[in-house]
Design an enzyme around this catalytic site. Structure first.
Site, mmCIF file in Angstrom:
data_model
loop_
_atom_site.group_PDB
_atom_site.id
_atom_site.type_symbol
_atom_site.label_atom_id
_atom_site.label_comp_id
_atom_site.label_asym_id
_atom_site.label_seq_id
_atom_site.Cartn_x
_atom_site.Cartn_y
_atom_site.Cartn_z
ATOM 1 N N GLY A 42 -8.717 -4.344 16.261
ATOM 2 C CA GLY A 42 -7.626 -4.301 16.926
ATOM 3 C C GLY A 42 -7.757 -3.644 18.423
ATOM 4 O O GLY A 42 -6.765 -3.420 18.998
ATOM 5 N N TYR A 98 3.830 3.548 11.798
ATOM 6 C CA TYR A 98 4.990 4.176 12.355
ATOM 7 C C TYR A 98 5.937 4.730 11.593
ATOM 8 O O TYR A 98 6.320 3.877 10.583
ATOM 9 C CB TYR A 98 5.372 3.281 13.613
ATOM 10 C CG TYR A 98 6.656 4.002 14.326
ATOM 11 C CD1 TYR A 98 5.908 5.244 15.250
ATOM 12 C CD2 TYR A 98 7.590 3.735 14.557
ATOM 13 C CE1 TYR A 98 7.063 5.848 15.956
ATOM 14 C CE2 TYR A 98 8.614 4.361 15.305
ATOM 15 C CZ TYR A 98 8.107 5.341 15.842
ATOM 16 O OH TYR A 98 9.122 6.099 16.626
ATOM 17 N N TYR A 153 13.282 -1.208 16.082
ATOM 18 C CA TYR A 153 11.990 -1.352 15.644
ATOM 19 C C TYR A 153 11.909 -2.696 14.664
ATOM 20 O O TYR A 153 10.717 -3.190 14.179
ATOM 21 C CB TYR A 153 11.445 -0.312 14.690
ATOM 22 C CG TYR A 153 9.854 -0.119 14.712
ATOM 23 C CD1 TYR A 153 8.953 0.280 15.766
ATOM 24 C CD2 TYR A 153 9.025 -0.278 13.489
ATOM 25 C CE1 TYR A 153 7.754 -0.084 15.807
ATOM 26 C CE2 TYR A 153 7.777 -0.357 13.201
ATOM 27 C CZ TYR A 153 6.954 0.242 14.308
ATOM 28 O OH TYR A 153 5.736 0.165 14.481
ATOM 29 N N LYS A 183 5.625 -2.027 8.008
ATOM 30 C CA LYS A 183 4.933 -0.616 7.799
ATOM 31 C C LYS A 183 5.418 -0.224 6.597
ATOM 32 O O LYS A 183 4.410 0.610 6.158
ATOM 33 C CB LYS A 183 5.379 0.183 9.000
ATOM 34 C CG LYS A 183 5.006 -0.380 10.698
ATOM 35 C CD LYS A 183 3.613 -0.459 10.663
ATOM 36 C CE LYS A 183 3.264 -0.545 11.953
ATOM 37 N NZ LYS A 183 1.774 -0.853 12.042
ATOM 38 N N THR A 216 0.871 1.053 24.600
ATOM 39 C CA THR A 216 -0.209 0.031 24.436
ATOM 40 C C THR A 216 0.632 -1.314 24.548
ATOM 41 O O THR A 216 1.932 -1.310 24.725
ATOM 42 C CB THR A 216 -0.625 0.160 23.074
ATOM 43 O OG1 THR A 216 0.439 -0.008 22.149
ATOM 44 C CG2 THR A 216 -1.633 1.533 22.690
HETATM 45 P P1 NAI Z 1 -2.384 -3.178 20.779
HETATM 46 O O1 NAI Z 1 -1.568 -4.205 21.239
HETATM 47 O O2 NAI Z 1 -3.574 -2.838 21.731
HETATM 48 O O3 NAI Z 1 -3.041 -3.636 19.339
HETATM 49 C C1 NAI Z 1 -2.689 -4.519 18.486
HETATM 50 C C2 NAI Z 1 -3.759 -5.428 17.987
HETATM 51 O O4 NAI Z 1 -3.200 -6.118 16.958
HETATM 52 C C3 NAI Z 1 -4.034 -6.289 19.150
HETATM 53 O O5 NAI Z 1 -5.516 -5.970 19.456
HETATM 54 C C4 NAI Z 1 -3.893 -7.709 18.573
HETATM 55 O O6 NAI Z 1 -4.990 -8.653 19.143
HETATM 56 C C5 NAI Z 1 -4.159 -7.455 17.093
HETATM 57 N N1 NAI Z 1 -3.631 -8.642 16.372
HETATM 58 C C6 NAI Z 1 -2.348 -9.145 16.316
HETATM 59 N N2 NAI Z 1 -2.144 -10.346 15.917
HETATM 60 C C7 NAI Z 1 -3.652 -10.336 15.067
HETATM 61 C C8 NAI Z 1 -4.115 -11.375 13.951
HETATM 62 N N3 NAI Z 1 -3.512 -12.302 13.434
HETATM 63 N N4 NAI Z 1 -5.577 -10.938 13.832
HETATM 64 C C9 NAI Z 1 -6.210 -10.059 14.070
HETATM 65 N N5 NAI Z 1 -5.720 -9.038 14.902
HETATM 66 C C10 NAI Z 1 -4.375 -9.214 15.608
HETATM 67 O O7 NAI Z 1 -1.459 -1.963 20.384
HETATM 68 P P2 NAI Z 1 -1.561 -0.419 19.645
HETATM 69 O O8 NAI Z 1 -0.595 0.237 19.806
HETATM 70 O O9 NAI Z 1 -3.156 -0.052 19.926
HETATM 71 O O10 NAI Z 1 -1.626 -1.045 17.903
HETATM 72 C C11 NAI Z 1 -2.404 -0.602 16.888
HETATM 73 C C12 NAI Z 1 -1.888 -0.208 15.688
HETATM 74 O O11 NAI Z 1 -1.025 0.922 15.830
HETATM 75 C C13 NAI Z 1 -0.635 -1.186 15.328
HETATM 76 O O12 NAI Z 1 -0.697 -1.342 13.930
HETATM 77 C C14 NAI Z 1 0.693 -0.597 15.878
HETATM 78 O O13 NAI Z 1 1.707 -0.823 14.952
HETATM 79 C C15 NAI Z 1 0.528 0.895 15.379
HETATM 80 N N6 NAI Z 1 1.030 1.849 16.032
HETATM 81 C C16 NAI Z 1 1.209 1.709 17.435
HETATM 82 C C17 NAI Z 1 2.319 2.725 17.931
HETATM 83 C C18 NAI Z 1 2.696 2.668 19.453
HETATM 84 O O14 NAI Z 1 3.599 3.275 19.906
HETATM 85 N N7 NAI Z 1 1.806 1.790 20.234
HETATM 86 C C19 NAI Z 1 2.933 3.583 17.191
HETATM 87 C C20 NAI Z 1 2.474 3.734 15.836
HETATM 88 C C21 NAI Z 1 1.425 2.891 15.166
#
Ligand code: NAI
Length: 271
Positions: A15, A150, A160, A167, A199
Site C-alpha cells: 500500500g 476507519y 464514507y 471496513k 493521503t
Molecule cells: P493511500 O492511497 O496512500 O493507500 C491506499 C493504497 O491501496 C494505495 O497504495 C493503492 O495503490 C492500494 N490499492 C488500491 N487498490 C489496490 C489493489 N487492487 N491491489 C493492491 N493495492 C491496491 O492511502 P492511505 O490513507 O495510506 O490508505 C491506507 C489504508 O489506511 C487504507 O486501508 C485506508 O482505508 C486506511 N485508512 C486511511 C485513513 C485516511 O484518512 N487516509 C483513515 C483510516 C484508515
C-alpha cells in the site's frame, strides 16, 4: 530515535503509493528499526514510479500484486520468503479503494458491481493474504499481521459510502482469522482504526478537509498523523505486544470516545 524493535524480522508491506501513504511511513520506520521486507502494490500503482524511490531507500524489492488476485498474492508470499531468506514475522495490509466513493455515488444509489469491487479490494484482500500465508505456512510463530481501518465501521459517517461496509467486513475478518492463526501458529491479527489522514485514499472521501478539521477539534489530542500511525504499527510488529490479538485498536487522539468538545461547541456558538 530507533530502538531496534524489529531487528532480524522479515515482512511484507503493502500500500505505499506516495510519500503521504501510511504504508510509506511504516516502511521507513520498519527499516530504521532493523527489519528487512518486500514492498507490494497493485501493478497500476507501480507505473506511477514513486514506490521505486522508497524501495531504494529501504533496500527492498518490489513485488507487484493486485490484492484481489489469489494468484498474485501466492506469488507475493512465495517470492517474499525466498528473497528474505525465511518465514515472515509481520505483514501490513494498507489497501483501500471504493469506485463508488471515487465516482461520487451516494449510498442510496450504489453501483453494485463497484460495491463488490470495494469489498474485494478493501476487505476480502485481507482474507486472501492471510489464507495464502496460512496455507503456505509462511509466518513465523508469534508473527503479527496488521490492517488499517476507519471508525465508519462502527458509527455512521454519511460521506464514507460503501467503504464503511468494507471496513466492517475487514474488522470482522481480523477477529475471525485472528482466532484461527492464533491457534495455528500464535500469530496475532489486529486492525488499527486511524484518524482522518491526508493521503490519496483519505482525500478521495467527499468533504475530507472539513471533516479532518472537525475530527481534529473533537479529539482532545487532535488527529493522529501518518507518522504516528506508523509508530503504532511498529509496536504491533514488535515483540512488546505479543498477547494483543483480534482487536480493533483506535489510534485517533481520543476522537472515538469523545461526544462533543468545547472547541466544536465554540464553533457552533459563533454561527
Ligand atoms: P493511500 O492511497 O496512500 O493507500 C491506499 C493504497 O491501496 C494505495 O497504495 C493503492 O495503490 C492500494 N490499492 C488500491 N487498490 C489496490 C489493489 N487492487 N491491489 C493492491 N493495492 C491496491 O492511502 P492511505 O490513507 O495510506 O490508505 C491506507 C489504508 O489506511 C487504507 O486501508 C485506508 O482505508 C486506511 N485508512 C486511511 C485513513 C485516511 O484518512 N487516509 C483513515 C483510516 C484508515
Amino acid at each position: 530515535m530507533a530502538y531496534g524493535l524489529l531487528n532480524g524480522k522479515r515482512g511484507i508491506i503493502s500500500g505505499a503509493l506516495d510519500e503521504n501513504s501510511i504504508a510509506w511511513k511504516v516502511a521507513l520506520k520498519a527499516k530504521e528499526e532493523g527489519a528487512i521486507f518486500t514492498l507490494t502494490n497493485a501493478p497500476i500503482a507501480m507505473r506511477m514510479g514513486a514506490i521505486k524511490e522508497l524501495a531504494e531507500q529501504c533496500n527492498a524489492e518490489i513485488i507487484p500484486a493486485d490484492a484481489t488476485s489469489v494468484e498474485d498474492i501466492e506469488n507475493l508470499f512465495t517470492k517474499s520468503t525466498d528473497i528474505l531468506g525465511g518465514k515472515l514475522d509481520f505483514v501490513l495490509h494498507s489497501i483501500g479503494m471504493s469506485p463508488n466513493v471515487r465516482k461520487g455515488k451516494a449510498y442510496t444509489d450504489l453501483n453494485y458491481d463497484w460495491f463488490k469491487q470495494s469489498i474485494d479490494i478493501s476487505a476480502l484482500s485481507f482474507h486472501k493474504m492471510m489464507q495464502t500465508a496460512y496455507k503456505q505456512d509462511a509466518m513465523n510463530e508469534w508473527g503479527s499481521i496488521v490492517a488499517l481501518t476507519y471508525m465508519a465501521a462502527q458509527r455512521t459517517f454519511p460521506f464514507y459510502g460503501d467503504m464503511a461496509d468494507a471496513k466492517s467486513v475487514l474488522e470482522s475478518i481480523a477477529r475471525s482469522f485472528g482466532y484461527q492463526y492464533g491457534k495455528y501458529r500464535n500469530v496475532r491479527v489486529n486492525t488499527i482504526s486511524q484518524s482522518p489522514t491526508p493521503t490519496k485514499a483519505g482525500s478521495g472521501i467527499g468533504g475530507f478537509d472539513k471533516f479532518f478539521d472537525f475530527a481534529d477539534k473533537t479529539a482532545p489530542l487532535g488527529n493522529a498523523t501518518a507518522d504516528q500511525c506508523a509508530d503504532y504499527v511498529i509496536t504491533l510488529f514488535s515483540d512488546l505486544t505479543r498477547m494483543v490479538t483480534m482487536q480493533n485498536l483506535f489510534h485517533d487522539g481520543g476522537f472515538s470516545m469523545t461526544g462533543i468538545s468545547e472547541d466544536v461547541m465554540a464553533l457552533i456558538n459563533k454561527e
